[in-house]
Motif scaffolding. Sequence first.
Motif, short mmCIF file in Angstrom:
data_model
loop_
_atom_site.label_atom_id
_atom_site.label_comp_id
_atom_site.label_asym_id
_atom_site.label_seq_id
_atom_site.Cartn_x
_atom_site.Cartn_y
_atom_site.Cartn_z
N LEU A 95 33.47 35.64 22.24
CA LEU A 95 33.93 35.16 23.54
C LEU A 95 32.70 34.78 24.35
O LEU A 95 31.63 35.37 24.20
CB LEU A 95 34.80 36.18 24.25
N LEU A 96 32.86 33.79 25.20
CA LEU A 96 31.73 33.20 25.90
C LEU A 96 31.88 33.36 27.40
O LEU A 96 33.00 33.42 27.92
CB LEU A 96 31.63 31.71 25.55
N THR A 97 30.77 33.42 28.08
CA THR A 97 30.81 33.61 29.53
C THR A 97 29.92 32.57 30.21
O THR A 97 29.10 31.90 29.56
CB THR A 97 30.33 35.01 29.93
N VAL A 98 30.12 32.44 31.51
CA VAL A 98 29.29 31.57 32.34
C VAL A 98 28.63 32.41 33.41
O VAL A 98 29.30 33.20 34.09
CB VAL A 98 30.13 30.45 32.98
N SER A 99 27.33 32.26 33.57
CA SER A 99 26.60 32.96 34.63
C SER A 99 26.42 32.02 35.82
O SER A 99 26.17 30.82 35.63
CB SER A 99 25.23 33.42 34.14
N VAL A 100 26.58 32.56 37.01
CA VAL A 100 26.40 31.77 38.23
C VAL A 100 25.08 32.18 38.89
O VAL A 100 24.86 33.36 39.18
CB VAL A 100 27.56 31.99 39.21
N VAL A 101 24.21 31.20 39.10
CA VAL A 101 22.93 31.44 39.76
C VAL A 101 23.10 31.09 41.23
O VAL A 101 23.32 29.93 41.59
CB VAL A 101 21.81 30.59 39.15
N ASN A 265 31.29 44.18 33.54
CA ASN A 265 30.58 43.16 34.32
C ASN A 265 30.94 41.74 33.91
O ASN A 265 30.12 40.82 34.02
CB ASN A 265 29.06 43.36 34.22
N VAL A 266 32.15 41.56 33.43
CA VAL A 266 32.66 40.23 33.11
C VAL A 266 34.03 40.11 33.75
O VAL A 266 34.87 41.00 33.60
CB VAL A 266 32.76 39.99 31.58
N GLY A 267 34.26 39.01 34.46
CA GLY A 267 35.55 38.83 35.12
C GLY A 267 36.20 37.53 34.70
O GLY A 267 35.67 36.76 33.91
N GLY A 268 37.39 37.29 35.26
CA GLY A 268 38.11 36.05 34.97
C GLY A 268 39.04 36.19 33.78
O GLY A 268 39.00 37.17 33.04
N PRO A 269 39.89 35.16 33.56
CA PRO A 269 40.91 35.23 32.52
C PRO A 269 40.58 34.52 31.22
O PRO A 269 41.39 34.50 30.29
CB PRO A 269 42.09 34.52 33.20
N SER A 270 39.38 33.92 31.11
CA SER A 270 39.15 32.97 30.02
C SER A 270 38.91 33.59 28.65
O SER A 270 38.86 32.88 27.65
CB SER A 270 37.94 32.08 30.36
N ALA A 271 38.78 34.91 28.57
CA ALA A 271 38.54 35.55 27.27
C ALA A 271 39.83 35.92 26.55
O ALA A 271 39.80 36.46 25.44
CB ALA A 271 37.68 36.79 27.45
N GLY A 272 40.98 35.63 27.16
CA GLY A 272 42.26 36.09 26.63
C GLY A 272 42.50 35.75 25.16
O GLY A 272 42.87 36.62 24.37
N MET A 273 42.32 34.48 24.80
CA MET A 273 42.59 34.08 23.42
C MET A 273 41.71 34.83 22.43
O MET A 273 42.17 35.26 21.37
CB MET A 273 42.40 32.58 23.24
N MET A 274 40.43 35.01 22.75
CA MET A 274 39.52 35.67 21.82
C MET A 274 39.84 37.16 21.71
O MET A 274 39.69 37.75 20.63
CB MET A 274 38.07 35.44 22.24
N PHE A 275 40.29 37.79 22.81
CA PHE A 275 40.76 39.18 22.72
C PHE A 275 41.93 39.27 21.74
O PHE A 275 41.99 40.18 20.90
CB PHE A 275 41.21 39.69 24.09
N ARG A 293 30.86 32.39 11.63
CA ARG A 293 30.64 32.69 13.05
C ARG A 293 31.46 31.69 13.86
O ARG A 293 31.17 30.49 13.88
CB ARG A 293 29.16 32.58 13.41
N VAL A 294 32.47 32.19 14.55
CA VAL A 294 33.39 31.36 15.32
C VAL A 294 33.35 31.80 16.77
O VAL A 294 33.38 33.00 17.07
CB VAL A 294 34.83 31.47 14.78
N ALA A 295 33.27 30.84 17.68
CA ALA A 295 33.33 31.12 19.11
C ALA A 295 34.54 30.41 19.70
O ALA A 295 35.10 29.50 19.09
CB ALA A 295 32.05 30.65 19.80
N GLY A 296 34.92 30.83 20.89
CA GLY A 296 36.06 30.17 21.51
C GLY A 296 36.31 30.67 22.92
O GLY A 296 35.69 31.62 23.39
N THR A 297 37.24 30.01 23.58
CA THR A 297 37.59 30.36 24.94
C THR A 297 38.99 29.87 25.24
O THR A 297 39.50 28.98 24.56
CB THR A 297 36.57 29.75 25.93
N GLY A 298 39.61 30.45 26.25
CA GLY A 298 40.95 30.02 26.65
C GLY A 298 41.75 31.19 27.18
O GLY A 298 41.64 32.31 26.67
N THR A 299 42.54 30.93 28.21
CA THR A 299 43.47 31.96 28.66
C THR A 299 44.60 32.08 27.65
O THR A 299 44.76 31.22 26.78
CB THR A 299 44.07 31.58 30.03
N ILE A 300 45.37 33.16 27.77
CA ILE A 300 46.53 33.31 26.90
C ILE A 300 47.59 34.08 27.65
O ILE A 300 47.28 34.90 28.52
CB ILE A 300 46.16 34.02 25.58
#
Length: 378
Positions: A95-101, A265-275, A293-300
């Motif tokens: 699962l992937l995340t985005v950091s905000v600077v 320390n990770v928020g938001g709904p975008s990891a749902g599919m990978m969970f 090695r597979v990555a992905g993202t998406g709500t579910i």
Amino acid sequence: MKDAVSTPIDPREERELPFSARPTGRTDRSWIGWLLLTLALVLVVLMALSPSAYVIEQPGPVYDTLGETEHAGENVPLIDVPGQKTYPTKGTLDLLTVSVVGTPAAPPDLLQVALAWFDPSKSVQPLSAIYPSGTTSEQRDDESRLQMENSQQEAIAAALTELGYDIPRTLSVQSLLDGSPAAGELKQGDRITSINGQEATDLPRLRELVAANGTGHEATIGFVRDGTAGTIRVTPYEHNGAVVVGVGIAVSYDLPFQVDIQLENVGGPSAGMMFALGLYDKLTPGALTGGARVAGTGTIDAQGAVGAIGGIRQKLHGAQRAGARWFLAPRSNCDEVVGHVPDGVNVIAVATLDDALAALKAIADGVDPSGLPPCRAG
């Protein structure tokens, strides 16, 4: 022999003067020029280091849902199913995340923003897009945390539903925004049952019903408090681009067994599919990825529908840096994906959990990438 005669010098004639007696105007002008250039450079530097009205989104940490994460100073499984039979697996489901600077109190400077414009892995966003006016950092963090908790519950329900379990659910009031229409009418723990007489079967349906009549029109909310049914009438309003009544909803499911997901320390709904994929992989024999090695993202949601997320371009670059060759992307994000895929990453478009499982089977079977559904614009 004539005596030498001294001829007076005409003051109008040019004479070569000693060096020390030459005019100094050119030197003065040069000094002034250097001073102006220095002042200009100082001004440019000060402007470049001045706070901006923007934040920068960039690739964040990557977490393998089949692996471990740190919790309370120890490494623990990111997904754990205590007391149930699980199966060994291999490969990764990242699962992937985005950091905000930047924050409203400490935004990035203009130089950082300028450099980010030219970096394809980064995105420059107005401060107001990430920190809306009228919303405190604490409220934003609470909302993000609730989205993460709900996404975990939805993911667990989706995976177990896919495995044949019947999963009853409850929508309850988790929080209320101060000054919102529902504040003082609903209480934390109230169970939401309907909107305008129509059953609120799940969170997406609840949001759909609230937004159905837009803002400025009263909506009737049915709820149960301490075993007693009741209704209230409130007027939805617009908040952060959505039609809401100012209620934070928590989704809970009556699960057949315990499932623990640890991700701090990770928020938001975008990891749902990978969970959901990570849990499904642990509860079924074999390895979904075949070792890839597979990555992905998406709500579910609990029915397995995969939805769009933010920051997908940053997540594509995060996947590339993590060494993932395959990337599962929500079909509804494909317009943002096309033309922005980093080298070495193959993107597969999915709209449901079944689509994702089919893609993983193809990857495990060694199918040519051209045979898998790609992202297409429009």
